[in-house]
Structure formats: C-alpha cells, structure tokens
Scaffold this motif. Structure first.
Motif, PDB file in Angstrom:
ATOM      1  N   VAL A 124       0.835  -1.203   0.000  1.00 15.08           N
ATOM      2  CA  VAL A 124       0.000   0.000   0.000  1.00 15.08           C
ATOM      3  C   VAL A 124       0.870   1.253   0.000  1.00 15.08           C
ATOM      4  CG1 VAL A 124      -1.688   1.332   1.320  1.00 15.08           C
ATOM      5  CG2 VAL A 124      -1.946  -1.145   1.110  1.00 15.08           C
ATOM      6  N   ALA A 125       1.917   1.258   0.828  1.00 14.15           N
ATOM      7  CA  ALA A 125       2.816   2.409   0.880  1.00 14.15           C
ATOM      8  C   ALA A 125       3.449   2.668  -0.481  1.00 14.15           C
ATOM      9  CB  ALA A 125       3.888   2.187   1.944  1.00 14.15           C
ATOM     10  N   GLY A 126       3.877   1.615  -1.137  1.00 19.93           N
ATOM     11  CA  GLY A 126       4.479   1.768  -2.454  1.00 19.93           C
ATOM     12  C   GLY A 126       3.514   2.345  -3.474  1.00 19.93           C
ATOM     13  N   ARG A 127       2.257   1.913  -3.416  1.00 24.59           N
ATOM     14  CA  ARG A 127       1.252   2.432  -4.353  1.00 24.59           C
ATOM     15  C   ARG A 127       0.968   3.913  -4.099  1.00 24.59           C
ATOM     16  NH1 ARG A 127      -1.840  -1.732  -6.874  1.00 24.59           N
ATOM     17  NH2 ARG A 127      -1.193  -3.812  -6.196  1.00 24.59           N
ATOM     18  N   LEU A 128       0.903   4.271  -2.821  1.00 29.41           N
ATOM     19  CA  LEU A 128       0.673   5.675  -2.492  1.00 29.41           C
ATOM     20  C   LEU A 128       1.829   6.558  -2.970  1.00 29.41           C
ATOM     21  CD1 LEU A 128      -0.760   5.262   1.121  1.00 29.41           C
ATOM     22  CD2 LEU A 128      -2.013   6.081  -0.884  1.00 29.41           C
ATOM     23  N   LEU A 129       3.052   6.095  -2.750  1.00 30.26           N
ATOM     24  CA  LEU A 129       4.213   6.883  -3.166  1.00 30.26           C
ATOM     25  C   LEU A 129       4.311   6.979  -4.685  1.00 30.26           C
ATOM     26  CD1 LEU A 129       6.842   5.524  -0.622  1.00 30.26           C
ATOM     27  CD2 LEU A 129       5.830   7.815  -0.636  1.00 30.26           C
ATOM     28  N   ALA A 130       3.890   5.925  -5.377  1.00 34.09           N
ATOM     29  CA  ALA A 130       3.956   5.938  -6.842  1.00 34.09           C
ATOM     30  C   ALA A 130       3.043   7.000  -7.431  1.00 34.09           C
ATOM     31  CB  ALA A 130       3.587   4.560  -7.385  1.00 34.09           C
ATOM     32  N   SER A 131       1.959   7.316  -6.733  1.00 34.28           N
ATOM     33  CA  SER A 131       1.019   8.323  -7.239  1.00 34.28           C
ATOM     34  C   SER A 131       1.221   9.686  -6.588  1.00 34.28           C
ATOM     35  CB  SER A 131      -0.421   7.860  -6.989  1.00 34.28           C
ATOM     36  OG  SER A 131      -0.674   7.684  -5.606  1.00 34.28           O
ATOM     37  N   ASP A 132       2.191   9.787  -5.684  1.00 38.24           N
ATOM     38  CA  ASP A 132       2.435  11.060  -5.013  1.00 38.24           C
ATOM     39  C   ASP A 132       3.261  11.976  -5.930  1.00 38.24           C
ATOM     40  OD1 ASP A 132       2.326  12.080  -1.889  1.00 38.24           O
ATOM     41  OD2 ASP A 132       3.980  12.967  -3.022  1.00 38.24           O
ATOM     42  N   PRO A 133       2.912  13.260  -5.997  1.00 39.17           N
ATOM     43  CA  PRO A 133       3.663  14.163  -6.886  1.00 39.17           C
ATOM     44  C   PRO A 133       5.086  14.448  -6.428  1.00 39.17           C
ATOM     45  CG  PRO A 133       2.034  15.376  -5.583  1.00 39.17           C
ATOM     46  CD  PRO A 133       1.766  13.930  -5.360  1.00 39.17           C
ATOM     47  N   ASP A 134       5.406  14.171  -5.163  1.00 39.46           N
ATOM     48  CA  ASP A 134       6.746  14.434  -4.647  1.00 39.46           C
ATOM     49  C   ASP A 134       7.596  13.175  -4.769  1.00 39.46           C
ATOM     50  OD1 ASP A 134       9.031  15.122  -3.334  1.00 39.46           O
ATOM     51  OD2 ASP A 134       8.082  15.588  -1.408  1.00 39.46           O
TER      52      ASP A 134
END
Length: 309
Positions: A124-134
């Motif tokens: 889940v963390a990886g998916r969130l970071l993949a879509s994060d603009p930063d």
C-alpha cells in the motif's frame, strides 16, 4: 519501484521462558514440551510495563535515517494483526505522529491480513508513493503490538506471540532493497478457523503458503534457486522445515535463528529478521531474497515478497 530505505526494530531485553507462561495460557506440561522440543520455541519477548505507543517509539528511535527527514514523510501506516489493540479514545498511531513531528502525514492503520499485514502495508505504501507528486516523499510503516489477551498470546498448537516493534522507511525508488514482486493468497473460507476448523487450516497451511511463495518468485521472473535467503514469519521451526521440503528449498537458507529467541512478533517478524540478516552480512548487493508471512483471523492470508538487495 518501491524500495526499503531503512529498517529498525525494537525487542525487549526481557525474555520469558515458555514454561512461565503455561499457567496463564492453560497449557499442559505436554503442550509446553511440544512447543519447546517439537516447534523449537524457547523464550518469548515481553515488556510488561510498555504500552503499544512505547513499543512503536522504541523502534522509531532506532531508525536513524528518519532523523532530520520527518518533513518528507507523507504517509504513516500502522500494520496490525488485530483490528483493536487499545481502548477508545487512545490512539498510539496519532500520538506517535504528534510526538515525532509527523502531523503533516496521512496516518492510518492496516489490519486486513492479520499477521501478514506488514507486507500488505509495504505494498500500500508503495502504491501511495507511486502516485504522489513528490518523488522524494517517504512512507513510514510501523508494526508492533502487545500480547494483551489470550488470543494475542497464543496460536493453538502452533506458536506463541512475543512483543516488539519495527519501523520501516519506504521510498518510491531506491538503490537497494527494491521490491520485485508481491503475491497474496487469500483463503476466505477460513473465517475464524482457529476456533472452528483448526485441523483443516493446518492441512492447507503449507500448500497455501507455498503457492504464495512460488507465485511471488514467478512474478519476479526468478526460480527458487535464485533466492539467496528467505526471511520467514517466526511461527515455529517445524512448519518451515516441512514447507522447505515441499517446495525444494534448503532450510539452511531460511533465517530461523530468531524463532527460539523472540517467538512470533505479530507483523514485525519480517523486519526483525531483516535487521538480523543485515547485521550478520547475509545479504550482498544484487542478492534476491524473499519475505514470507501468514495471517489468520477473519479468513487466512498467505503472502510473499521478493526484493533485490
């Protein structure tokens, strides 16, 4: 590609021989001997004075890579075996964020895969970071619970829970410990299996975990022989001996040394074993390794992840 930036753990200094737990767990002398001689469980980590927040803070205090980078943490995920671990209105996750200056982060708990939730949280963390603009954002994955009830202390005929915690800093991409694949084999028919159908669950356990391991290896484009190491969940030794015979993987390449010393530390097992492997120099640049976990509660989940160190 999701990567582990840093991993830290905390294990209490106090280790309790399983014989001292027998009365509280209603274990017969024969059951105690079975745990010690057959499952090779010896001691259990316990910190009776520590709260869940204390355990988590102790793990984060060992995460040197977080210091000075708190502003980069966009998400904080608390991976838990049990849906509820403290009485309302206590909230150790939000209290930790306030104490560590992580108020800007989106903080939430993940529980759906029981003791395999640690791997789910990484995904889940990886998916969130993949879509994060930063691109420089971090996610902080926490694990650690108290053995506060009988259900939180004992897996009947299988394992005993210990206390401890882990903290893992996740980034979208990185030079090492890159996530190559993830597989989760969910068995919804084992709803509340520990009380209703233990025999059936035990019968299906090895094949279900083997399926998850083989699926993760295949999705990574590898063979079992390509794995330098397996980091297990610390349920017991005999379970892993049987599983290794089933899949044809040498048990000597499964890091089982922590099982007699810590027992099963809920969702933190994978991270406890990672820190042991790192400290002993068991992983070298380019090594592929697998992390495995199984969780039971509202259904059963068998999970595996392959990483490249």
């Amino acid at each position: 590609m999701t990567a582990l930036a840093a991993v830290a753990t905390y294990l209490p200094d106090r280790r309790v021989p399983i014989e001292e737990l027998a009365d509280g767990l209603d274990l017969t002398p024969m059951q105690v001997r079975l745990f010690r001689r057959f499952h090779m469980l010896s001691d259990v980590c316990r910190d009776p004075d520590a709260t869940p927040l204390d355990l988590l803070l102790a793990a984060v205090s060992n995460l040197d890579a977080l210091r000075g980078q708190e502003h980069r943490v966009r998400y904080v995920l608390y991976a838990r075996t049990f849906p509820v671990v403290v009485p309302y209105p206590l909230n150790p996750l939000h209290a930790l964020c306030r104490l560590l200056g992580l108020d800007q982060a989106v903080a939430f708990t993940v529980t759906h895969h029981a003791c395999a939730t640690g791997l789910l949280a990484i995904d889940v963390a990886g998916r969130l970071l993949a879509s994060d603009p930063d691109p420089d954002a971090y996610a902080l994955v926490l694990a650690g619970e108290k053995a506060f009830t009988r259900d939180a202390q004992l897996v009947p005929e299988t394992s005993i829970f210990g206390e401890g915690a882990s903290a893992c800093l996740i980034q979208h991409s990185g030079p090492r410990d890159r996530l190559l694949s993830y597989a989760a084999n969910q068995r919804g028919e084992f709803d509340d299996e520990l009380s209703d159908d233990t025999a059936k669950f035990q019968e299906e356990y090895h094949s279900s975990l083997a399926d998850a391991i083989l699926a993760a290896v295949d999705r990574a484009g590898l063979d079992l022989a390509d794995l330098a190491l397996i980091l297990p969940h610390n349920v017991n030794l005999v379970a892993w001996q049987r599983l290794c015979r089933r899949i044809g993987y040498p048990v000597a390449r499964v890091l089982l040394d922590n099982v007699p010393l810590t027992a099963h530390v809920f969702c933190a097992d994978a991270f406890v074993n990672y820190t042991t492997a790192h400290a002993r120099g068991l992983l070298h640049p380019g090594d592929r390794y697998l992390v495995a976990a199984a969780g039971a509660g509202r259904g059963a989940t068998f999970s595996a992840m392959v990483f490249e160190h």
